[in-house]
Design a protein around this motif. Sequence first.
Motif, PDB file in Angstrom:
ATOM      1  N   ALA A  21      14.727  39.125  16.372  1.00  0.00           N
ATOM      2  CA  ALA A  21      14.869  38.960  17.828  1.00  0.00           C
ATOM      3  C   ALA A  21      15.529  37.623  18.172  1.00  0.00           C
ATOM      4  O   ALA A  21      16.330  37.542  19.104  1.00  0.00           O
ATOM      5  CB  ALA A  21      13.511  39.066  18.504  1.00  0.00           C
ATOM      6  N   ILE A  22      15.219  36.587  17.405  1.00  0.00           N
ATOM      7  CA  ILE A  22      15.799  35.264  17.649  1.00  0.00           C
ATOM      8  C   ILE A  22      17.269  35.267  17.232  1.00  0.00           C
ATOM      9  O   ILE A  22      18.136  34.752  17.955  1.00  0.00           O
ATOM     10  CB  ILE A  22      15.002  34.182  16.886  1.00  0.00           C
ATOM     11  CG1 ILE A  22      13.542  34.162  17.345  1.00  0.00           C
ATOM     12  CG2 ILE A  22      15.668  32.817  17.027  1.00  0.00           C
ATOM     13  CD1 ILE A  22      13.309  33.980  18.827  1.00  0.00           C
ATOM     14  N   LYS A  23      17.581  35.879  16.088  1.00  0.00           N
ATOM     15  CA  LYS A  23      18.980  35.959  15.658  1.00  0.00           C
ATOM     16  C   LYS A  23      19.817  36.724  16.691  1.00  0.00           C
ATOM     17  O   LYS A  23      20.947  36.330  16.984  1.00  0.00           O
ATOM     18  CB  LYS A  23      19.084  36.611  14.278  1.00  0.00           C
ATOM     19  CG  LYS A  23      18.607  35.704  13.163  1.00  0.00           C
ATOM     20  CD  LYS A  23      18.856  36.289  11.801  1.00  0.00           C
ATOM     21  CE  LYS A  23      17.766  37.243  11.447  1.00  0.00           C
ATOM     22  NZ  LYS A  23      17.636  37.574  10.039  1.00  0.00           N
ATOM     23  N   GLU A  24      19.268  37.785  17.251  1.00  0.00           N
ATOM     24  CA  GLU A  24      20.016  38.567  18.242  1.00  0.00           C
ATOM     25  C   GLU A  24      20.337  37.730  19.483  1.00  0.00           C
ATOM     26  O   GLU A  24      21.436  37.824  20.035  1.00  0.00           O
ATOM     27  CB  GLU A  24      19.247  39.827  18.604  1.00  0.00           C
ATOM     28  CG  GLU A  24      19.244  40.841  17.465  1.00  0.00           C
ATOM     29  CD  GLU A  24      18.333  42.031  17.692  1.00  0.00           C
ATOM     30  OE1 GLU A  24      17.609  42.070  18.719  1.00  0.00           O
ATOM     31  OE2 GLU A  24      18.321  42.928  16.826  1.00  0.00           O
ATOM     32  N   ILE A  25      19.383  36.914  19.924  1.00  0.00           N
ATOM     33  CA  ILE A  25      19.647  36.005  21.046  1.00  0.00           C
ATOM     34  C   ILE A  25      20.773  35.048  20.682  1.00  0.00           C
ATOM     35  O   ILE A  25      21.700  34.819  21.468  1.00  0.00           O
ATOM     36  CB  ILE A  25      18.365  35.221  21.427  1.00  0.00           C
ATOM     37  CG1 ILE A  25      17.346  36.151  22.069  1.00  0.00           C
ATOM     38  CG2 ILE A  25      18.692  34.043  22.355  1.00  0.00           C
ATOM     39  CD1 ILE A  25      15.965  35.550  22.234  1.00  0.00           C
ATOM     40  N   LEU A  26      20.705  34.484  19.488  1.00  0.00           N
ATOM     41  CA  LEU A  26      21.725  33.529  19.047  1.00  0.00           C
ATOM     42  C   LEU A  26      23.101  34.180  18.937  1.00  0.00           C
ATOM     43  O   LEU A  26      24.113  33.560  19.293  1.00  0.00           O
ATOM     44  CB  LEU A  26      21.307  32.898  17.723  1.00  0.00           C
ATOM     45  CG  LEU A  26      20.074  32.008  17.815  1.00  0.00           C
ATOM     46  CD1 LEU A  26      19.526  31.691  16.435  1.00  0.00           C
ATOM     47  CD2 LEU A  26      20.382  30.731  18.589  1.00  0.00           C
ATOM     48  N   PRO A 100      11.608  28.808  16.220  1.00  0.00           N
ATOM     49  CA  PRO A 100      11.805  30.142  16.793  1.00  0.00           C
ATOM     50  C   PRO A 100      10.789  30.522  17.880  1.00  0.00           C
ATOM     51  O   PRO A 100      11.021  31.457  18.640  1.00  0.00           O
ATOM     52  CB  PRO A 100      11.676  31.070  15.582  1.00  0.00           C
ATOM     53  CG  PRO A 100      12.115  30.231  14.434  1.00  0.00           C
ATOM     54  CD  PRO A 100      11.595  28.850  14.751  1.00  0.00           C
ATOM     55  N   ARG A 101       9.698  29.802  17.991  1.00  0.00           N
ATOM     56  CA  ARG A 101       8.748  30.051  19.083  1.00  0.00           C
ATOM     57  C   ARG A 101       9.052  29.194  20.303  1.00  0.00           C
ATOM     58  O   ARG A 101       8.328  29.230  21.290  1.00  0.00           O
ATOM     59  CB  ARG A 101       7.320  29.804  18.612  1.00  0.00           C
ATOM     60  CG  ARG A 101       6.865  30.804  17.568  1.00  0.00           C
ATOM     61  CD  ARG A 101       5.433  30.541  17.138  1.00  0.00           C
ATOM     62  NE  ARG A 101       5.082  31.302  15.967  1.00  0.00           N
ATOM     63  CZ  ARG A 101       4.611  32.550  15.983  1.00  0.00           C
ATOM     64  NH1 ARG A 101       4.419  33.163  17.119  1.00  0.00           N
ATOM     65  NH2 ARG A 101       4.328  33.167  14.850  1.00  0.00           N
ATOM     66  N   GLY A 102      10.119  28.380  20.229  1.00  0.00           N
ATOM     67  CA  GLY A 102      10.583  27.647  21.401  1.00  0.00           C
ATOM     68  C   GLY A 102      10.235  26.171  21.451  1.00  0.00           C
ATOM     69  O   GLY A 102      10.644  25.489  22.381  1.00  0.00           O
ATOM     70  N   GLU A 103       9.519  25.655  20.467  1.00  0.00           N
ATOM     71  CA  GLU A 103       9.184  24.229  20.494  1.00  0.00           C
ATOM     72  C   GLU A 103      10.416  23.411  20.136  1.00  0.00           C
ATOM     73  O   GLU A 103      11.051  23.635  19.105  1.00  0.00           O
ATOM     74  CB  GLU A 103       8.067  23.924  19.494  1.00  0.00           C
ATOM     75  CG  GLU A 103       7.688  22.455  19.456  1.00  0.00           C
ATOM     76  CD  GLU A 103       6.597  22.135  18.452  1.00  0.00           C
ATOM     77  OE1 GLU A 103       6.243  20.952  18.349  1.00  0.00           O
ATOM     78  OE2 GLU A 103       6.091  23.046  17.770  1.00  0.00           O
ATOM     79  N   ASP A 140       6.767  34.596  22.955  1.00  0.00           N
ATOM     80  CA  ASP A 140       7.401  33.597  22.099  1.00  0.00           C
ATOM     81  C   ASP A 140       8.920  33.710  22.173  1.00  0.00           C
ATOM     82  O   ASP A 140       9.626  32.695  22.242  1.00  0.00           O
ATOM     83  CB  ASP A 140       6.969  33.772  20.633  1.00  0.00           C
ATOM     84  CG  ASP A 140       5.503  33.488  20.388  1.00  0.00           C
ATOM     85  OD1 ASP A 140       4.910  32.650  21.100  1.00  0.00           O
ATOM     86  OD2 ASP A 140       4.940  34.121  19.468  1.00  0.00           O
ATOM     87  N   VAL A 141       9.425  34.926  22.136  1.00  0.00           N
ATOM     88  CA  VAL A 141      10.871  35.153  22.201  1.00  0.00           C
ATOM     89  C   VAL A 141      11.417  34.635  23.531  1.00  0.00           C
ATOM     90  O   VAL A 141      12.462  33.966  23.573  1.00  0.00           O
ATOM     91  CB  VAL A 141      11.204  36.656  21.996  1.00  0.00           C
ATOM     92  CG1 VAL A 141      12.678  36.935  22.259  1.00  0.00           C
ATOM     93  CG2 VAL A 141      10.800  37.096  20.594  1.00  0.00           C
ATOM     94  N   GLN A 142      10.706  34.895  24.620  1.00  0.00           N
ATOM     95  CA  GLN A 142      11.149  34.413  25.930  1.00  0.00           C
ATOM     96  C   GLN A 142      11.092  32.891  26.006  1.00  0.00           C
ATOM     97  O   GLN A 142      11.991  32.253  26.556  1.00  0.00           O
ATOM     98  CB  GLN A 142      10.291  35.022  27.045  1.00  0.00           C
ATOM     99  CG  GLN A 142      10.806  34.698  28.437  1.00  0.00           C
ATOM    100  CD  GLN A 142      12.220  35.223  28.657  1.00  0.00           C
ATOM    101  OE1 GLN A 142      12.495  36.395  28.417  1.00  0.00           O
ATOM    102  NE2 GLN A 142      13.115  34.374  29.104  1.00  0.00           N
ATOM    103  N   THR A 143      10.055  32.294  25.429  1.00  0.00           N
ATOM    104  CA  THR A 143       9.942  30.829  25.395  1.00  0.00           C
ATOM    105  C   THR A 143      11.112  30.237  24.619  1.00  0.00           C
ATOM    106  O   THR A 143      11.708  29.240  25.041  1.00  0.00           O
ATOM    107  CB  THR A 143       8.592  30.416  24.760  1.00  0.00           C
ATOM    108  OG1 THR A 143       7.540  30.950  25.552  1.00  0.00           O
ATOM    109  CG2 THR A 143       8.455  28.905  24.684  1.00  0.00           C
ATOM    110  N   LEU A 148      16.197  27.370  24.468  1.00  0.00           N
ATOM    111  CA  LEU A 148      17.584  27.375  24.009  1.00  0.00           C
ATOM    112  C   LEU A 148      18.523  27.156  25.189  1.00  0.00           C
ATOM    113  O   LEU A 148      19.463  26.354  25.104  1.00  0.00           O
ATOM    114  CB  LEU A 148      17.903  28.688  23.293  1.00  0.00           C
ATOM    115  CG  LEU A 148      19.328  28.840  22.774  1.00  0.00           C
ATOM    116  CD1 LEU A 148      19.617  27.817  21.679  1.00  0.00           C
ATOM    117  CD2 LEU A 148      19.545  30.265  22.257  1.00  0.00           C
ATOM    118  N   ASP A 149      18.282  27.844  26.281  1.00  0.00           N
ATOM    119  CA  ASP A 149      19.118  27.689  27.471  1.00  0.00           C
ATOM    120  C   ASP A 149      19.106  26.242  27.973  1.00  0.00           C
ATOM    121  O   ASP A 149      20.154  25.675  28.284  1.00  0.00           O
ATOM    122  CB  ASP A 149      18.650  28.659  28.566  1.00  0.00           C
ATOM    123  CG  ASP A 149      19.554  28.616  29.776  1.00  0.00           C
ATOM    124  OD1 ASP A 149      20.771  28.836  29.611  1.00  0.00           O
ATOM    125  OD2 ASP A 149      19.045  28.347  30.880  1.00  0.00           O
TER     126      ASP A 149
END
Length: 158
Positions: A21-26, A100-103, A140-143, A148-149
């Motif tokens: 899911a994180i790779k797809e966002i990237l 990947p959890r947004g920290e 986590d994906v949304q965070t 990232l944004d």
Amino acid sequence: MTTQPSSSFNIWVDADACPTAIKEILFRVAERLQLQTTLVANQSIPIPKSQFIRRITVRDGADVADDRIVEQMQAGDLVITGDIPLAARVVDKDGLAIHPRGELYDDKSVHERLAARNLMEQFRAAGIDTAGPKPLSQRDVQTFANQLDRVLTMLRKS
């Protein structure tokens, strides 16, 4: 005509353990913002066909992918990793690192997390059962996406 990436920073991904899911966002971000994004792993990682996305496959071994990322990244680059020692090396080299959890790791937080990780390793070595990380959630994906944004907005302004 080939379009060149529009920024002076690159995104590096510690891809062996990076959730899909994180790779797809990237991948979407790399295309939309025309950012050079490189996945580094010790296995072949599928990537979409894109002039902005590439992969580097390194030999198998402890920290080989981490070493390659640190060797090739520049100050100001962004690294996506759940590996605390790698994040510390990135921050020490004046890069930015996001879990990947947004920290977002900074100099203070990454060294605190590294100390906590080392303590947990000592517990495990002593035979104390420590729980592993919980599965990645949609929250986590949304965070991660939100963080990232924010980071990309900051980097593109600098």
